[in-house]
Design a protein around this motif. Structure first.
Motif, PDB file in Angstrom:
ATOM      1  N   ASP A   1       0.835  -1.197   0.000  1.00  0.00           N
ATOM      2  CA  ASP A   1       0.000   0.000   0.000  1.00  0.00           C
ATOM      3  C   ASP A   1       0.866   1.241   0.000  1.00  0.00           C
ATOM      4  OD1 ASP A   1      -2.645  -1.280   2.170  1.00  0.00           O
ATOM      5  OD2 ASP A   1      -2.198  -1.581   0.053  1.00  0.00           O
ATOM      6  N   GLN A   2       0.442   2.245  -0.754  1.00  0.00           N
ATOM      7  CA  GLN A   2       1.164   3.509  -0.771  1.00  0.00           C
ATOM      8  C   GLN A   2       0.795   4.369   0.424  1.00  0.00           C
ATOM      9  OE1 GLN A   2       0.017   4.981  -4.688  1.00  0.00           O
ATOM     10  NE2 GLN A   2       2.115   4.652  -5.349  1.00  0.00           N
ATOM     11  N   VAL A   3      -0.386   4.133   0.972  1.00  0.00           N
ATOM     12  CA  VAL A   3      -0.871   4.921   2.107  1.00  0.00           C
ATOM     13  C   VAL A   3      -1.185   3.962   3.253  1.00  0.00           C
ATOM     14  CG1 VAL A   3      -2.633   6.523   2.922  1.00  0.00           C
ATOM     15  CG2 VAL A   3      -1.843   6.636   0.548  1.00  0.00           C
ATOM     16  N   GLU A   4      -0.420   4.084   4.328  1.00  0.00           N
ATOM     17  CA  GLU A   4      -0.583   3.211   5.491  1.00  0.00           C
ATOM     18  C   GLU A   4      -1.172   4.038   6.616  1.00  0.00           C
ATOM     19  OE1 GLU A   4       3.380   0.582   4.305  1.00  0.00           O
ATOM     20  OE2 GLU A   4       3.495   2.117   5.844  1.00  0.00           O
ATOM     21  N   GLN A   5      -2.392   3.694   7.006  1.00  0.00           N
ATOM     22  CA  GLN A   5      -3.115   4.502   7.991  1.00  0.00           C
ATOM     23  C   GLN A   5      -3.209   3.737   9.304  1.00  0.00           C
ATOM     24  OE1 GLN A   5      -6.819   6.111   6.511  1.00  0.00           O
ATOM     25  NE2 GLN A   5      -7.388   6.938   8.504  1.00  0.00           N
ATOM     26  N   SER A   6      -3.017   4.476  10.411  1.00  0.00           N
ATOM     27  CA  SER A   6      -3.116   3.849  11.734  1.00  0.00           C
ATOM     28  C   SER A   6      -3.682   4.845  12.751  1.00  0.00           C
ATOM     29  CB  SER A   6      -1.731   3.381  12.192  1.00  0.00           C
ATOM     30  OG  SER A   6      -0.848   4.483  12.309  1.00  0.00           O
ATOM     31  N   PRO A   7      -4.320   4.347  13.826  1.00  0.00           N
ATOM     32  CA  PRO A   7      -4.682   2.942  14.010  1.00  0.00           C
ATOM     33  C   PRO A   7      -5.879   2.574  13.137  1.00  0.00           C
ATOM     34  CG  PRO A   7      -5.615   4.244  15.772  1.00  0.00           C
ATOM     35  CD  PRO A   7      -4.825   5.203  14.914  1.00  0.00           C
ATOM     36  N   SER A   8      -6.211   1.304  13.045  1.00  0.00           N
ATOM     37  CA  SER A   8      -7.372   0.896  12.264  1.00  0.00           C
ATOM     38  C   SER A   8      -8.657   1.182  13.044  1.00  0.00           C
ATOM     39  CB  SER A   8      -7.295  -0.583  11.897  1.00  0.00           C
ATOM     40  OG  SER A   8      -7.153  -1.363  13.065  1.00  0.00           O
TER      41      SER A   8
ATOM     42  N   ASP B   1     -18.329  12.936  16.606  1.00  0.00           N
ATOM     43  CA  ASP B   1     -17.073  12.693  15.896  1.00  0.00           C
ATOM     44  C   ASP B   1     -16.933  11.229  15.489  1.00  0.00           C
ATOM     45  OD1 ASP B   1     -15.247  14.944  18.114  1.00  0.00           O
ATOM     46  OD2 ASP B   1     -16.323  15.358  16.247  1.00  0.00           O
ATOM     47  N   SER B   2     -17.796  10.380  16.016  1.00  0.00           N
ATOM     48  CA  SER B   2     -17.724   8.955  15.666  1.00  0.00           C
ATOM     49  C   SER B   2     -17.898   8.776  14.165  1.00  0.00           C
ATOM     50  CB  SER B   2     -18.811   8.169  16.411  1.00  0.00           C
ATOM     51  OG  SER B   2     -18.561   8.173  17.799  1.00  0.00           O
ATOM     52  N   GLY B   3     -17.179   7.811  13.613  1.00  0.00           N
ATOM     53  CA  GLY B   3     -17.227   7.552  12.178  1.00  0.00           C
ATOM     54  C   GLY B   3     -15.895   6.988  11.740  1.00  0.00           C
ATOM     55  N   THR B   4     -15.729   6.861  10.456  1.00  0.00           N
ATOM     56  CA  THR B   4     -14.462   6.368   9.918  1.00  0.00           C
ATOM     57  C   THR B   4     -13.732   7.523   9.252  1.00  0.00           C
ATOM     58  OG1 THR B   4     -15.422   4.182   9.557  1.00  0.00           O
ATOM     59  CG2 THR B   4     -13.387   4.682   8.388  1.00  0.00           C
ATOM     60  N   TYR B   5     -12.481   7.667   9.600  1.00  0.00           N
ATOM     61  CA  TYR B   5     -11.665   8.751   9.073  1.00  0.00           C
ATOM     62  C   TYR B   5     -10.680   8.188   8.046  1.00  0.00           C
ATOM     63  CZ  TYR B   5     -13.554  11.732  12.690  1.00  0.00           C
ATOM     64  OH  TYR B   5     -14.413  12.469  13.468  1.00  0.00           O
ATOM     65  N   PHE B   6     -10.641   8.834   6.908  1.00  0.00           N
ATOM     66  CA  PHE B   6      -9.736   8.415   5.845  1.00  0.00           C
ATOM     67  C   PHE B   6      -8.772   9.543   5.509  1.00  0.00           C
ATOM     68  CE2 PHE B   6     -11.552   4.439   4.443  1.00  0.00           C
ATOM     69  CZ  PHE B   6     -12.901   4.530   4.735  1.00  0.00           C
ATOM     70  N   CYS B   7      -7.518   9.171   5.304  1.00  0.00           N
ATOM     71  CA  CYS B   7      -6.616  10.084   4.621  1.00  0.00           C
ATOM     72  C   CYS B   7      -6.536   9.616   3.170  1.00  0.00           C
ATOM     73  CB  CYS B   7      -5.233  10.106   5.258  1.00  0.00           C
ATOM     74  SG  CYS B   7      -4.300   8.589   5.063  1.00  0.00           S
TER      75      CYS B   7
ATOM     76  N   ASN C   1      -5.043  16.818 -12.153  1.00  0.00           N
ATOM     77  CA  ASN C   1      -6.237  16.186 -11.604  1.00  0.00           C
ATOM     78  C   ASN C   1      -5.906  14.774 -11.167  1.00  0.00           C
ATOM     79  OD1 ASN C   1      -5.835  15.266 -14.214  1.00  0.00           O
ATOM     80  ND2 ASN C   1      -7.996  14.932 -14.596  1.00  0.00           N
ATOM     81  N   ALA C   2      -4.847  14.665 -10.359  1.00  0.00           N
ATOM     82  CA  ALA C   2      -4.350  13.355  -9.946  1.00  0.00           C
ATOM     83  C   ALA C   2      -5.364  12.625  -9.090  1.00  0.00           C
ATOM     84  CB  ALA C   2      -3.049  13.529  -9.178  1.00  0.00           C
ATOM     85  N   LYS C   3      -5.346  11.298  -9.221  1.00  0.00           N
ATOM     86  CA  LYS C   3      -6.217  10.458  -8.415  1.00  0.00           C
ATOM     87  C   LYS C   3      -5.791  10.517  -6.960  1.00  0.00           C
ATOM     88  CE  LYS C   3      -3.310   6.412  -8.925  1.00  0.00           C
ATOM     89  NZ  LYS C   3      -3.121   5.092  -9.539  1.00  0.00           N
ATOM     90  N   LEU C   4      -6.744  10.248  -6.080  1.00  0.00           N
ATOM     91  CA  LEU C   4      -6.455  10.098  -4.664  1.00  0.00           C
ATOM     92  C   LEU C   4      -6.256   8.617  -4.347  1.00  0.00           C
ATOM     93  CD1 LEU C   4      -9.046  12.519  -3.003  1.00  0.00           C
ATOM     94  CD2 LEU C   4      -6.564  12.825  -3.188  1.00  0.00           C
ATOM     95  N   THR C   5      -5.202   8.335  -3.577  1.00  0.00           N
ATOM     96  CA  THR C   5      -4.990   6.994  -3.042  1.00  0.00           C
ATOM     97  C   THR C   5      -5.353   7.044  -1.571  1.00  0.00           C
ATOM     98  OG1 THR C   5      -3.218   6.553  -4.610  1.00  0.00           O
ATOM     99  CG2 THR C   5      -3.347   5.131  -2.669  1.00  0.00           C
ATOM    100  N   PHE C   6      -6.318   6.201  -1.183  1.00  0.00           N
ATOM    101  CA  PHE C   6      -6.870   6.244   0.164  1.00  0.00           C
ATOM    102  C   PHE C   6      -6.162   5.269   1.101  1.00  0.00           C
ATOM    103  CE2 PHE C   6     -10.878   8.689   0.280  1.00  0.00           C
ATOM    104  CZ  PHE C   6     -10.955   9.083  -1.044  1.00  0.00           C
ATOM    105  N   GLY C   7      -6.109   5.652   2.375  1.00  0.00           N
ATOM    106  CA  GLY C   7      -5.762   4.709   3.417  1.00  0.00           C
ATOM    107  C   GLY C   7      -6.958   3.809   3.707  1.00  0.00           C
ATOM    108  N   LYS C   8      -6.742   2.826   4.581  1.00  0.00           N
ATOM    109  CA  LYS C   8      -7.808   1.873   4.890  1.00  0.00           C
ATOM    110  C   LYS C   8      -8.778   2.398   5.938  1.00  0.00           C
ATOM    111  CE  LYS C   8      -5.475  -2.252   3.330  1.00  0.00           C
ATOM    112  NZ  LYS C   8      -4.796  -3.520   3.646  1.00  0.00           N
ATOM    113  N   GLY C   9      -8.478   3.539   6.514  1.00  0.00           N
ATOM    114  CA  GLY C   9      -9.420   4.168   7.423  1.00  0.00           C
ATOM    115  C   GLY C   9      -9.160   3.861   8.887  1.00  0.00           C
ATOM    116  N   THR C  10      -9.608   4.775   9.734  1.00  0.00           N
ATOM    117  CA  THR C  10      -9.582   4.591  11.188  1.00  0.00           C
ATOM    118  C   THR C  10     -11.014   4.692  11.667  1.00  0.00           C
ATOM    119  OG1 THR C  10      -7.390   5.568  11.473  1.00  0.00           O
ATOM    120  CG2 THR C  10      -8.849   5.551  13.404  1.00  0.00           C
ATOM    121  N   LYS C  11     -11.514   3.617  12.273  1.00  0.00           N
ATOM    122  CA  LYS C  11     -12.883   3.645  12.793  1.00  0.00           C
ATOM    123  C   LYS C  11     -12.845   4.204  14.215  1.00  0.00           C
ATOM    124  CE  LYS C  11     -17.097   0.995  13.067  1.00  0.00           C
ATOM    125  NZ  LYS C  11     -17.778  -0.253  12.740  1.00  0.00           N
ATOM    126  N   LEU C  12     -13.416   5.399  14.375  1.00  0.00           N
ATOM    127  CA  LEU C  12     -13.405   6.083  15.671  1.00  0.00           C
ATOM    128  C   LEU C  12     -14.748   5.935  16.358  1.00  0.00           C
ATOM    129  CD1 LEU C  12     -12.183   8.039  17.768  1.00  0.00           C
ATOM    130  CD2 LEU C  12     -13.035   9.918  16.364  1.00  0.00           C
TER     131      LEU C  12
END
Lengths: 112, 111
Positions: free
Chosen positions: A2-9, A81-87, A97-108
């Motif tokens: 993955d190009q985008v590593e998101q933490s915590p899950s 604020d509860s929800g899933t946060y993505f970078c 107009n480059a594409k966005l590559t998403f992280g897998k998200g943090t469920k808060l």
């Protein structure tokens, strides 16, 4: 990988507390966006950063392209604020107009 | 903030049928995108579109997929024919330059 590593899950906070979410990038990115995905599935724009730090209310975000990371700080967490946060990031090699590559998200989950 | 609209919000169709997903982007935006999200998981880029042309597409953008925006009307994603693995939520996005704004998604169920 993955190009985008998101933490915590996943993250659980009590109301009034705070924490930080982080995204590490394995390739050079030129900009990052942070989103909150709410319970209905809608993506809410939180921040767009090409560099530096932005603050909006109880949220603050930083993007460091050289060190390949971005953070989202939440303080004084509220139930809404509860929800899933993505970078999501734009690679440096992309066009205007480059594409966005998403992280897998943090469920808060914010609890009272 | 700027609003992107998507029609319909839900669509259920039989495998093999054609489906068209419609997006009404922000009025002065120039760039348009489709993304796919399966079961609330990672969002994945499908395609972007500018000045009447596809600029970039991913491996997920199969030959059965096509996009167009005739004369400034809806930006559409057409799938013909549909397959079971096309079941997902499809998000449209638009941008004037860089920051992308997303619609609420269309949940597509292929039976």
């Amino acid at each position: 990988g993955d190009q985008v590593e998101q933490s915590p899950s996943a993250l659980s906070l009590h109301e009034g507390t705070g924490s930080a979410l982080r995204c590490n990038f394995t390739t050079t990115m030129r900009a990052v966006q942070w989103f909150q995905q709410n319970s209905r599935g809608s993506l809410i724009n939180l921040f767009y950063l090409a560099s530096g730090t932005k603050e909006n209310g109880r949220l603050k975000s930083t993007f460091n392209s050289k060190e390949s990371y971005s953070t989202l700080h939440i303080r004084d967490a509220q139930l809404e604020d509860s929800g899933t946060y993505f970078c999501a990031a734009e690679a440096n090699s992309g066009g205007s107009n480059a594409k966005l590559t998403f992280g897998k998200g943090t469920k808060l989950s914010v609890k009272s | 903030g700027p609003k992107v609209l998507q029609i319909p919000s839900h669509q259920i169709i039989d495998m093999g049928q054609m489906v068209t997903l419609n997006c009404d982007p922000v009025s002065n935006h120039l760039y348009f995108y489709w993304y796919k999200q399966i079961l609330g998981q990672q969002m994945e880029f499908l395609v972007n579109f500018y000045n009447g042309k596809v600029m970039e597409k991913s491996k997920l953008f199969k030959d059965q997929f096509s996009v167009e925006r005739p004369d400034g009307s809806y930006f559409t994603l057409k799938i013909q024919p549909t397959a079971l693995e096309d079941s997902a939520v499809y998000f449209c996005a638009s941008s004037y330059y860089a920051e992308q704004f997303f619609g609420p998604g269309t949940r597509l169920t292929v039976l």
